[in-house]
Design an enzyme around this catalytic site. Sequence first.
Site, PDB file in Angstrom:
ATOM      1  N   GLN A   8     -16.070 -17.495 122.110  1.00  0.00           N
ATOM      2  CA  GLN A   8     -15.027 -17.538 123.130  1.00  0.00           C
ATOM      3  C   GLN A   8     -15.043 -16.261 123.962  1.00  0.00           C
ATOM      4  O   GLN A   8     -15.184 -15.156 123.423  1.00  0.00           O
ATOM      5  CB  GLN A   8     -13.658 -17.724 122.476  1.00  0.00           C
ATOM      6  CG  GLN A   8     -13.505 -19.026 121.714  1.00  0.00           C
ATOM      7  CD  GLN A   8     -13.425 -20.245 122.621  1.00  0.00           C
ATOM      8  OE1 GLN A   8     -13.242 -20.134 123.827  1.00  0.00           O
ATOM      9  NE2 GLN A   8     -13.563 -21.427 122.048  1.00  0.00           N
ATOM     10  N   TYR A  25     -18.865 -29.296 115.896  1.00  0.00           N
ATOM     11  CA  TYR A  25     -19.243 -28.363 116.969  1.00  0.00           C
ATOM     12  C   TYR A  25     -18.736 -26.969 116.594  1.00  0.00           C
ATOM     13  O   TYR A  25     -18.106 -26.281 117.395  1.00  0.00           O
ATOM     14  CB  TYR A  25     -18.662 -28.795 118.318  1.00  0.00           C
ATOM     15  CG  TYR A  25     -18.743 -30.287 118.598  1.00  0.00           C
ATOM     16  CD1 TYR A  25     -19.897 -30.851 119.134  1.00  0.00           C
ATOM     17  CD2 TYR A  25     -17.669 -31.129 118.326  1.00  0.00           C
ATOM     18  CE1 TYR A  25     -19.974 -32.214 119.406  1.00  0.00           C
ATOM     19  CE2 TYR A  25     -17.739 -32.489 118.591  1.00  0.00           C
ATOM     20  CZ  TYR A  25     -18.893 -33.026 119.125  1.00  0.00           C
ATOM     21  OH  TYR A  25     -18.948 -34.374 119.383  1.00  0.00           O
ATOM     22  N   ASP A  58     -14.253 -29.069 118.886  1.00  0.00           N
ATOM     23  CA  ASP A  58     -14.321 -28.201 120.065  1.00  0.00           C
ATOM     24  C   ASP A  58     -15.638 -28.525 120.774  1.00  0.00           C
ATOM     25  O   ASP A  58     -16.579 -27.733 120.761  1.00  0.00           O
ATOM     26  CB  ASP A  58     -14.267 -26.729 119.636  1.00  0.00           C
ATOM     27  CG  ASP A  58     -14.297 -25.771 120.825  1.00  0.00           C
ATOM     28  OD1 ASP A  58     -14.053 -26.216 121.959  1.00  0.00           O
ATOM     29  OD2 ASP A  58     -14.582 -24.572 120.609  1.00  0.00           O
ATOM     30  N   CYS A  79     -12.596 -27.834 126.839  1.00  0.00           N
ATOM     31  CA  CYS A  79     -12.797 -27.082 128.085  1.00  0.00           C
ATOM     32  C   CYS A  79     -12.980 -28.035 129.265  1.00  0.00           C
ATOM     33  O   CYS A  79     -13.177 -27.584 130.393  1.00  0.00           O
ATOM     34  CB  CYS A  79     -14.007 -26.161 127.960  1.00  0.00           C
ATOM     35  SG  CYS A  79     -15.556 -27.028 127.630  1.00  0.00           S
TER      36      CYS A  79
END
Length: 379
Positions: free
Chosen positions: A218, A247, A310, A337
């Site tokens: 991140q 993931y 994710d 995202c």
Amino acid sequence: MRLTIDDVAYGGDGVAHDPACGTVFVPGAYTGEIVEAAPVSRHKRFTRARLVRVLEPSPDRIVPETPIVPGMAYASLAYPAEVALKARQLRALLTRIGKLSADLPLRPPRPSPQHHHYRNKLTLRWDGRRLGYVGDDNRTILDTPHCPLSRPEINAALADVRRSAALRALRPGARVCLRHAGLTGTRVILDDAPGDPAPLVERVGRLTLRYGAADFFQVNLPALELLLADCRAALAGRPPTLALDLYCGVGLFGLALPAGDRFGIDCVPTSIANAQANAQANALPATYRCARTEALLDSLPHDADLWIVDPPRAGLAPAVRERLLRLRPRRLLYVSCGPDTLARDLAALTPAYAIDAIRLVDFFPRTPHFETLALLSAK
């Protein structure tokens, strides 16, 4: 064209409507503004235009606080207005693409604690003369001596790189990546450089996490802490017996959240090696496998009572959604995202899952992007 901007689409373009050109997209224009724009390309249903000048500005328009680099679609918008705009975009995508109810449990968005100098990773291109971001034409390199979104340590290292002989020795088209971690400082990773760069080591809450030069991690740690706080609050008092971390990267989410045991999957070998090392270093029980998630669906643990997903911007593969519907783990924690693919995935999962909460966390200030946390429970 003289246009009134009705809205700003996800992606950052102002949206207007013209009798002759239909829907017109104008980058750099904000809701409520009257602008002059010049057509750049015409398509069957829409036109793309270039902002020539702002005739009547939005009250939220500001003079940019820093130099602008590519991707900073909201550099001229007051930051609170940017966060509110992103929240409206998220709601619109969930209701339009996901066909989800208008009374969604959307929690107030979380702004980033920093809206400049927050990124711990910067990737630039070298064309033999200039080092910088790739321009809108996907070819031209825009010389970038300083990135206002990147951490000060990265910009200091960038200044050194730009003076170095190693840069001049790179082939045109090579990438230069700079990554910063709190416990190991800044690394410069050059394309074609011999050897494997030493791993970076970062503190996230109580965890010490290592990751490789090519591993995903991140980029906005202060915003990450806000997202993790929401995750921990959702699990408080009832931690899962087994958390399945799809993931998983280097294991960040699975290891940062309470669980009796963890099982993680990722397709990047270095990420899995680092996830195993991170579980050991933090004395947390976890098992990891290196594979594409879709390839391991038949051997996933059936007793995982929490799934953490994710995924990349493309969202969940259809086979993963189908397995979720079949196994129905008690809780699902989805970090996204891509709000458009999140909307699609939530629509597919709602026959079996209730949406308990959705929260936007602004990991990427001044750009069109953001993260979304969705908490779901089996019906």
